[in-house]
Every structure is written in structure tokens, then in C-alpha cells.
Design an enzyme around this catalytic site. Structure first.
Site, mmCIF file in Angstrom:
data_model
loop_
_atom_site.group_PDB
_atom_site.id
_atom_site.type_symbol
_atom_site.label_atom_id
_atom_site.label_comp_id
_atom_site.label_asym_id
_atom_site.label_seq_id
_atom_site.Cartn_x
_atom_site.Cartn_y
_atom_site.Cartn_z
ATOM 1 N N HIS A 127 0.851 -1.194 0.000
ATOM 2 C CA HIS A 127 0.000 0.000 0.000
ATOM 3 C C HIS A 127 0.886 1.244 0.000
ATOM 4 O O HIS A 127 2.080 1.187 0.320
ATOM 5 C CB HIS A 127 -0.910 0.003 1.225
ATOM 6 C CG HIS A 127 -2.023 -1.003 1.140
ATOM 7 N ND1 HIS A 127 -3.153 -0.938 1.933
ATOM 8 C CD2 HIS A 127 -2.186 -2.110 0.348
ATOM 9 C CE1 HIS A 127 -3.960 -1.940 1.639
ATOM 10 N NE2 HIS A 127 -3.391 -2.673 0.684
ATOM 11 N N GLU A 129 1.082 3.846 1.955
ATOM 12 C CA GLU A 129 1.709 4.200 3.231
ATOM 13 C C GLU A 129 2.885 3.283 3.552
ATOM 14 O O GLU A 129 3.930 3.738 4.034
ATOM 15 C CB GLU A 129 0.676 4.135 4.369
ATOM 16 C CG GLU A 129 -0.452 5.131 4.248
ATOM 17 C CD GLU A 129 -1.643 4.594 3.474
ATOM 18 O OE1 GLU A 129 -2.754 5.124 3.669
ATOM 19 O OE2 GLU A 129 -1.469 3.636 2.679
ATOM 20 N N CYS A 157 -5.770 2.228 5.897
ATOM 21 C CA CYS A 157 -6.502 1.013 6.241
ATOM 22 C C CYS A 157 -5.929 0.436 7.535
ATOM 23 O O CYS A 157 -4.894 0.903 8.028
ATOM 24 C CB CYS A 157 -6.388 0.003 5.102
ATOM 25 S SG CYS A 157 -4.752 -0.766 4.973
ATOM 26 N N CYS A 160 -2.202 -0.483 7.280
ATOM 27 C CA CYS A 160 -1.320 0.676 7.209
ATOM 28 C C CYS A 160 -1.271 1.409 8.546
ATOM 29 O O CYS A 160 -0.229 1.948 8.928
ATOM 30 C CB CYS A 160 -1.767 1.615 6.103
ATOM 31 S SG CYS A 160 -1.556 0.905 4.452
#
Length: 230
Positions: A127, A129, A157, A160
Site C-alpha cells: 500500500h 503508506e 486502512c 497501514c
């Protein structure tokens, strides 16, 4: 006449105190003069004084100066957020992954960049991040991001958020919310719900095996002399 004089005296007292506090706050704690963006902060003082004078003439002292200051203060943060959004856009257009971007900032400079690379890297953990945190840690040669700020194009999320808490930045800024992501097909509400229910009731079956053996590792870690704690 005396009332006018006293009003002027208090006006300038308030002006002096506010300007002094504002100057101290930014020049002593937030500014790093090596970065050109930070050199814009003196404008805050000038704009604040002009706004106080304007409000005073309109008989509305101290009504809008905080909005004036906020616009200048947040300009820095907004610029970093725009960078994160643009990274997400470029990653999406290049088919790297979903429309998510992220930057990590320290002392007014971007020290880590990331975008969603789940599909291009065949990595469900890639992801924006996470990739930005990895890039920042690599560049800083550290495994924690104390004193850093994270700007991400969407609310992180659960995965993350876990990475962010382990990295320990000072602040996180996000643009879109989790509901916005869900509307675009990135719904992680199920994960939030799963984390609140007992392990035995979760949708992905989880089984505990030989915990007495696994706990030996923790015992060895506790006794280890040359470990790097985190």
C-alpha cells in the site's frame, strides 16, 4: 476619549503578545531555514498584523485573525498532501496499483515517497503508506520515523495504521476518508469489524499450535544481550 485611548492600548497589547507568541512558536519549534518553503512563514506575522488592523477598523477585533493564520499555516501541509495525491494519480495511470499516494516529511522536506503497488509487485502489503514508510526508513537509515509527518491521499486502512503506529511518526494527514475509498471499490470495513471480534469467530480460520514452543523464542529474546529493542 479616554475609552478610545484605553481601547488602543489594549489593542496593541494584544497585537504584541499574539505576534510574540506566534513568532516564538514557528521560529523556535517548526522552522528549518535550510528549506525554502519554511522561509514563507514571516508572511504569517505580516498577514496577522494586517488582519488585526482590518478587524479593528471594522470594530471586529480578533474575529478572523486565526482564520488568516490558519490559511498560511496549512498551506505547507496542503502542498505536501497535493504531492501525495499526485503520486497516487501517477501510480494509477502507470497501472502500478490503486489510486493511493503517500509522502513522509521531516523538517519540512519529503524524505519518503510511496504509491500503491499491489498489482504490479504482486504484493498485497504494498500500500502507499507502507511503501512510503519503507522508502523513508531506507533514506534515513532507521526503523522508526519519530519527528516525521505522514501525508496520505486516503485514510489509512487497518494494515497501514499498524505500520504507522510501529513507525511512530508525530502526525498523520489524510485526504479522502474510508467511506470514499469504499465507494470506489476499496472497502475495508470488514477488516475493521474482524479486529473487534474473538479470534475463533473470524472469517479466516486461525488456530493456535504448540504455544509452549513458540514462547521459547520470547524467552530467548528477553535473555539476548545484544538485541536492538523497538
Amino acid at each position: 476619549m479616554s475609552d478610545v485611548i484605553m481601547s488602543d492600548v489594549w489593542y496593541y497589547k494584544i497585537l504584541y503578545i499574539f505576534s510574540a507568541l506566534l513568532t516564538r512558536a514557528f521560529f523556535c519549534t517548526r522552522l528549518n531555514w535550510r528549506h525554502n518553503a519554511c522561509r514563507q512563514y514571516p508572511k504569517i506575522i505580516s498577514a496577522t498584523i494586517m488582519q488585526i488592523r482590518h478587524d479593528y477598523i471594522r470594530h471586529q477585533p480578533l474575529t478572523t485573525i486565526f482564520g488568516c493564520c490558519k490559511s498560511y499555516i496549512m498551506e505547507r501541509e496542503i502542498n505536501f498532501m497535493r504531492e501525495a495525491i499526485e503520486l497516487g494519480r501517477q501510480g494509477m495511470l502507470n497501472n502500478a496499483g490503486g489510486p493511493f499516494g503517500c509522502v513522509v516529511v521531516k523538517d519540512g522536506a519529503i524524505i519518503g515517497r510511496g504509491w500503491n503497488r499491489v498489482t504490479s509487485d504482486n504484493d498485497p502489503t504494498a500500500h502507499a503508506e507502507v511503501t512510503a514508510i519503507r522508502d523513508a526508513c531506507k533514506n534515513l537509515q532507521t526503523f522508526q520515523l519519530e519527528g516525521c509527518e505522514i501525508y496520505t491521499s486516503c485514510e489509512p486502512c487497518p494494515m497501514c495504521m499498524g505500520a504507522i503506529y510501529w513507525a511512530r511518526p508525530s502526525k498523520v494527514y489524510y485526504s479522502s476518508g474510508r467511506n470514499d475509498a469504499a465507494a470506489a471499490g476499496f472497502d475495508d470495513s470488514m477488516i475493521y469489524e474482524e479486529l473487534t471480534i474473538p479470534v475463533a469467530n473470524r472469517k479466516i480460520a486461525m488456530h493456535c499450535l504448540i504455544p509452549e514452543k513458540g514462547n521459547i523464542l520470547f524467552s530467548e529474546w528477553i535473555k539476548k544481550d545484544n538485541k536492538t529493542a523497538y
